[in-house]
Design a protein around this motif. Structure first.
Motif, PDB file in Angstrom:
ATOM      1  N   TYR A 208      37.280  38.265  55.467  1.00 59.28           N
ATOM      2  CA  TYR A 208      38.510  37.705  54.922  1.00 59.28           C
ATOM      3  C   TYR A 208      39.057  38.543  53.783  1.00 59.28           C
ATOM      4  O   TYR A 208      38.343  39.360  53.204  1.00 59.28           O
ATOM      5  N   MET A 209      40.325  38.332  53.484  1.00 61.40           N
ATOM      6  CA  MET A 209      40.891  38.903  52.249  1.00 61.40           C
ATOM      7  C   MET A 209      41.043  37.784  51.215  1.00 61.40           C
ATOM      8  O   MET A 209      40.752  37.947  50.057  1.00 61.40           O
ATOM      9  N   ASP A 210      41.565  36.644  51.675  1.00 63.86           N
ATOM     10  CA  ASP A 210      41.611  35.430  50.869  1.00 63.86           C
ATOM     11  C   ASP A 210      41.298  34.292  51.820  1.00 63.86           C
ATOM     12  O   ASP A 210      41.596  34.388  52.994  1.00 63.86           O
ATOM     13  N   ILE A 211      40.732  33.225  51.286  1.00 66.39           N
ATOM     14  CA  ILE A 211      40.524  32.043  52.119  1.00 66.39           C
ATOM     15  C   ILE A 211      41.566  31.009  51.718  1.00 66.39           C
ATOM     16  O   ILE A 211      41.640  30.625  50.555  1.00 66.39           O
ATOM     17  N   ARG A 212      42.392  30.620  52.668  1.00 64.45           N
ATOM     18  CA  ARG A 212      43.487  29.706  52.340  1.00 64.45           C
ATOM     19  C   ARG A 212      43.320  28.357  53.030  1.00 64.45           C
ATOM     20  O   ARG A 212      44.123  27.976  53.880  1.00 64.45           O
ATOM     21  N   THR A 213      42.257  27.685  52.679  1.00 67.26           N
ATOM     22  CA  THR A 213      42.074  26.306  53.153  1.00 67.26           C
ATOM     23  C   THR A 213      42.662  25.426  52.072  1.00 67.26           C
ATOM     24  O   THR A 213      41.951  24.799  51.308  1.00 67.26           O
ATOM     25  N   TYR A 214      44.009  25.432  52.052  1.00 69.42           N
ATOM     26  CA  TYR A 214      44.712  24.815  50.945  1.00 69.42           C
ATOM     27  C   TYR A 214      44.600  23.289  50.968  1.00 69.42           C
ATOM     28  O   TYR A 214      44.239  22.700  51.974  1.00 69.42           O
ATOM     29  N   GLY A 215      44.963  22.708  49.823  1.00 69.47           N
ATOM     30  CA  GLY A 215      45.025  21.248  49.732  1.00 69.47           C
ATOM     31  C   GLY A 215      43.683  20.571  49.947  1.00 69.47           C
ATOM     32  O   GLY A 215      42.665  21.004  49.436  1.00 69.47           O
ATOM     33  N   LEU A 216      43.685  19.530  50.739  1.00 65.71           N
ATOM     34  CA  LEU A 216      42.486  18.712  50.904  1.00 65.71           C
ATOM     35  C   LEU A 216      41.456  19.339  51.843  1.00 65.71           C
ATOM     36  O   LEU A 216      40.432  18.747  52.132  1.00 65.71           O
ATOM     37  N   MET A 217      41.763  20.549  52.356  1.00 65.51           N
ATOM     38  CA  MET A 217      40.823  21.164  53.299  1.00 65.51           C
ATOM     39  C   MET A 217      39.735  21.971  52.597  1.00 65.51           C
ATOM     40  O   MET A 217      38.768  22.378  53.222  1.00 65.51           O
ATOM     41  N   GLU A 218      39.922  22.235  51.304  1.00 63.62           N
ATOM     42  CA  GLU A 218      38.996  23.102  50.575  1.00 63.62           C
ATOM     43  C   GLU A 218      37.524  22.703  50.780  1.00 63.62           C
ATOM     44  O   GLU A 218      36.713  23.468  51.268  1.00 63.62           O
ATOM     45  N   ASP A 219      37.206  21.459  50.405  1.00 63.98           N
ATOM     46  CA  ASP A 219      35.797  21.065  50.508  1.00 63.98           C
ATOM     47  C   ASP A 219      35.417  20.652  51.919  1.00 63.98           C
ATOM     48  O   ASP A 219      34.282  20.798  52.328  1.00 63.98           O
ATOM     49  N   LYS A 220      36.424  20.165  52.670  1.00 64.89           N
ATOM     50  CA  LYS A 220      36.101  19.709  54.027  1.00 64.89           C
ATOM     51  C   LYS A 220      35.784  20.867  54.960  1.00 64.89           C
ATOM     52  O   LYS A 220      35.101  20.689  55.964  1.00 64.89           O
ATOM     53  N   LEU A 221      36.334  22.036  54.664  1.00 67.03           N
ATOM     54  CA  LEU A 221      36.096  23.178  55.532  1.00 67.03           C
ATOM     55  C   LEU A 221      35.331  24.305  54.824  1.00 67.03           C
ATOM     56  O   LEU A 221      34.220  24.639  55.193  1.00 67.03           O
ATOM     57  N   TYR A 222      35.964  24.855  53.791  1.00 68.35           N
ATOM     58  CA  TYR A 222      35.401  26.054  53.168  1.00 68.35           C
ATOM     59  C   TYR A 222      34.036  25.774  52.539  1.00 68.35           C
ATOM     60  O   TYR A 222      33.068  26.499  52.780  1.00 68.35           O
ATOM     61  N   TRP A 223      33.965  24.706  51.750  1.00 68.14           N
ATOM     62  CA  TRP A 223      32.687  24.406  51.101  1.00 68.14           C
ATOM     63  C   TRP A 223      31.655  23.953  52.113  1.00 68.14           C
ATOM     64  O   TRP A 223      30.512  24.389  52.104  1.00 68.14           O
ATOM     65  N   LYS A 224      32.079  23.070  52.999  1.00 68.36           N
ATOM     66  CA  LYS A 224      31.156  22.490  53.970  1.00 68.36           C
ATOM     67  C   LYS A 224      30.542  23.571  54.867  1.00 68.36           C
ATOM     68  O   LYS A 224      29.362  23.519  55.201  1.00 68.36           O
ATOM     69  N   SER A 225      31.364  24.534  55.258  1.00 66.18           N
ATOM     70  CA  SER A 225      30.867  25.564  56.174  1.00 66.18           C
ATOM     71  C   SER A 225      29.717  26.352  55.551  1.00 66.18           C
ATOM     72  O   SER A 225      28.849  26.845  56.260  1.00 66.18           O
ATOM     73  N   GLN A 226      29.744  26.480  54.223  1.00 66.13           N
ATOM     74  CA  GLN A 226      28.670  27.224  53.567  1.00 66.13           C
ATOM     75  C   GLN A 226      27.473  26.337  53.270  1.00 66.13           C
ATOM     76  O   GLN A 226      26.328  26.737  53.465  1.00 66.13           O
ATOM     77  N   LEU A 227      27.773  25.117  52.807  1.00 71.23           N
ATOM     78  CA  LEU A 227      26.681  24.218  52.426  1.00 71.23           C
ATOM     79  C   LEU A 227      25.894  23.733  53.628  1.00 71.23           C
ATOM     80  O   LEU A 227      24.676  23.716  53.625  1.00 71.23           O
ATOM     81  N   GLU A 228      26.621  23.324  54.677  1.00 72.78           N
ATOM     82  CA  GLU A 228      25.933  22.690  55.798  1.00 72.78           C
ATOM     83  C   GLU A 228      25.644  23.638  56.954  1.00 72.78           C
ATOM     84  O   GLU A 228      24.740  23.405  57.735  1.00 72.78           O
ATOM     85  N   TYR A 229      26.457  24.690  57.086  1.00 71.33           N
ATOM     86  CA  TYR A 229      26.272  25.549  58.259  1.00 71.33           C
ATOM     87  C   TYR A 229      25.884  26.990  57.911  1.00 71.33           C
ATOM     88  O   TYR A 229      25.643  27.796  58.787  1.00 71.33           O
TER      89      TYR A 229
END
Lengths: 362, 230
Positions: A208-229
């Protein structure tokens, strides 16, 4: 008052949503769809799960399709396109052409253009080798592979090492697309999690260059993908792909967070996160309706801030990805918005023109 | 293609390698004197997994590489290569080679905990850095560092001296291990106070703590265990 009619072009999330709202308001709808089925691009490419809730696409779209398909106040033209729209009074006479070339004319009070987007064709980035090197796919291909549960490499086995490259055809002046496609980060991360759900021992890296999981997707996608997967994120844009031994794909890139080395890494499968463009279908619609384009090649709204669903032609409304990259939920919202604007237009003749307001400089 | 005689003086002093492979292509002749191999044959995903499964390293997965830890780091001012953010990144990618190259920095955390308190994602950075260092030690990626050597020395002295540590026993152990050197003058200066204070007695007969034999058993048992988070 004669029974008012509104033409809706495109039966994707935005068009379906507009059609449903209009019939709820008591307006008849003529729905024109290029394909032989309703549902738009999500149905055409067989989307698997939708971000950020990870729920099946059919759970969102099927009720919408059903409510429109079963509604007797919606007249549906499938495998048809709108060829032209002549103004008559405040309304239009539109000609609709089917696949056999037969032209039908309809009289409508307003038009909602919701013909959507097309995915960027990654073959235009020749250095990525899409279409030439085996085991390179696009996110738009992978959705179908996931929904049909056939995520396999050319060897017929599930991939153990997967690389996902973001911003393919987005934020790239060499292909003329200087905008961000908004959804690809979220879709890619969602796909990475789906892959890890099915193949737990797979290694998935997102370049990636930037991760743009803007708004309410930040923890639901970006954080979760690292923590759980434990999806790995590597900052840097891959510059080319090579065919490796045994049908692997070798990437060449740079880890820009750790400048100690250039990267040459082998993967079983590479996924290109191809962005969104207006596409030929919507270009034809814009031409037939006499709409203007904005600087990125999408259809220009009358005022992007104040009237995002009004077009530059009186009586024509816009909804969904025809005005720029959008999520499915945004498109459904815009379909609703365009429906109410069209309703105001056909019943009360409301058409607001942008007014120039004198603002003192500061 | 061999290097022509006329070109040899130009590359004099440059290490000539037997074989160089760049991007999967073997280069020979003059080029192999100048080009550096740059093939990274893939990251090792087991590094992240193993560290995340230790008690100290469990929060490593939450990091999003913002760099808050490194920008406020005490050690960073003294060592440009000391970067918790980078250690975490390399460990998660499984870039063992890069971790090994940082072996002179990896151990130098002073546990001031600024990073842990400031982390916006709740990563226990200080613990995670130690977990990464422990991983590197366990797998022989790094040589044993002075910090670890001293820790072991300290523990050994405690165990040997009946659960107590004294200046003299620790200093002599450190001297024996080559960590400190005393000149003849140092020894002469120290001799008077040592004799006067009577601390030399600790060396001859260590003052054990109560029930040392039992406690020793417990300690030895505890040291054997490797704690894994639930």
């Amino acid at each position: 008052m004669a029974q008012e009619k509104v033409l809706v072009i495109g039966a994707g999330p935005a068009g379906l949503s507009a059609a449903r709202e209009l019939t709820n308001l008591g307006v008849d709808v003529i729905l024109v769809e290029r394909e032989s089925y309703l549902g738009g691009t999500p149905k055409k490419l067989k989307y698997s799960l939708l971000f950020p809730e990870l729920r099946p696409a059919s759970e969102v779209l099927d009720p919408l399709i059903k409510s429109v398909e079963e509604n007797s106040n919606v007249k549906i033209y499938k495998e048809s396109i709108v060829e032209g729209a002549k103004s008559e009074g405040n309304g239009f006479i539109v000609s609709i052409k089917d696949k056999n070339g037969k032209v039908t004319t309809e009289k409508v009070g307003a038009i909602i253009a919701a013909s959507g987007f097309e995915h960027f064709d990654s073959r235009r980035k020749y250095e990525y080798g899409y279409g030439i090197i085996p085991n390179i796919y696009q996110i738009s291909d992978v959705e179908r592979m996931l929904s049909e549960n056939k995520l396999v490499t050319t060897k017929g086995t599930p991939p153990k090492r997967v690389a996902i490259l973001l911003c393919v055809g987005s934020r790239d002046a060499t292909v003329g697309n200087t905008y961000c496609s908004r959804v690809c980060c979220a879709v890619s991360i969602k796909q990475a999690m789906e892959i890890k759900q099915r193949i737990p021992d797979a290694v998935v890296h997102i370049y990636y260059m930037d991760i743009r999981t803007y708004g309410l997707m930040e923890d639901k996608l970006y954080w979760k993908s690292q923590l759980e997967y434990r999806v790995g994120y590597i900052r840097g844009r891959i510059s080319e792909f090579m065919r490796g031994p045994d049908d692997t794909v070798v990437i060449k890139g740079e880890d820009t967070m750790n400048l100690n080395r250039a990267l040459v890494v082998p993967y079983d499968m590479v996924i290109l996160a191809n962005g969104m463009e207006l596409g030929l279908g919507s270009k034809q619609v814009a031409k037939a309706l006499g709409l203007e384009f904005e600087e990125h090649g999408f259809v220009k709204p009358l005022d992007p801030d104040r009237f995002p669903v009004l077009s530059t032609r009186k009586g024509v409304f816009l909804a969904g990805a025809i005005t720029g990259p959008k999520t499915i939920s945004d498109s459904i919202t815009e379909g609703t918005a365009a429906a109410i604007k069209a309703y105001e237009y056909v019943t009360k003749g409301v058409w607001e023109e942008p007014v120039k307001v004198q603002v003192s400089s500061h | 293609m061999p290097i022509p005689e006329s070109e040899k003086p130009i590359i004099k002093g440059v290490i000539q390698k037997e074989k160089v492979i760049v991007d999967g292509v073997e280069v020979d002749g003059t080029w192999n004197a100048f080009l550096i191999e740059r093939t990274q044959t893939g990251y090792d995903p087991s590094v992240w997994d193993e560290i995340a499964n230790t008690l100290e390293g469990v929060t490593i997965s939450a990091c999003w590489q913002c760099g808050t830890c490194t920008s406020g780091c005490t050690m960073r001012e003294y060592d440009d290569n000391f970067s918790p953010r980078r250690f975490i990144d390399l460990a998660r990618k499984g870039d063992k080679q890069a971790l090994a190259e940082l072996q002179d920095s990896l151990w130098r955390c002073v546990s001031c905990q600024k990073c842990t308190h400031r982390c916006p994602k709740g990563v226990l950075v200080e613990e995670v850095v130690h977990a990464i260092h422990n991983y590197a030690l366990k797998h022989g990626l790094v040589k044993k560092d002075p910090g670890t050597i001293f820790d072991e020395l300290f523990l050994e002295t405690v165990m040997k001296n009946g659960g107590r540590i004294t200046e003299l026993s620790l200093a002599s152990a450190a001297a024996k291990a080559g960590m400190v050197t005393f000149s003849l003058r140092d020894l002469l200066t120290m001799a008077g106070p040592i004799l006067k204070s009577g601390i030399y007695k600790d060396l001859l007969k260590p003052a054990k703590i109560k029930n040392w034999d039992k406690i020793k058993q417990v300690l030895e048992e505890a040291m054997k265990e490797e704690v894994v988070p639930e």
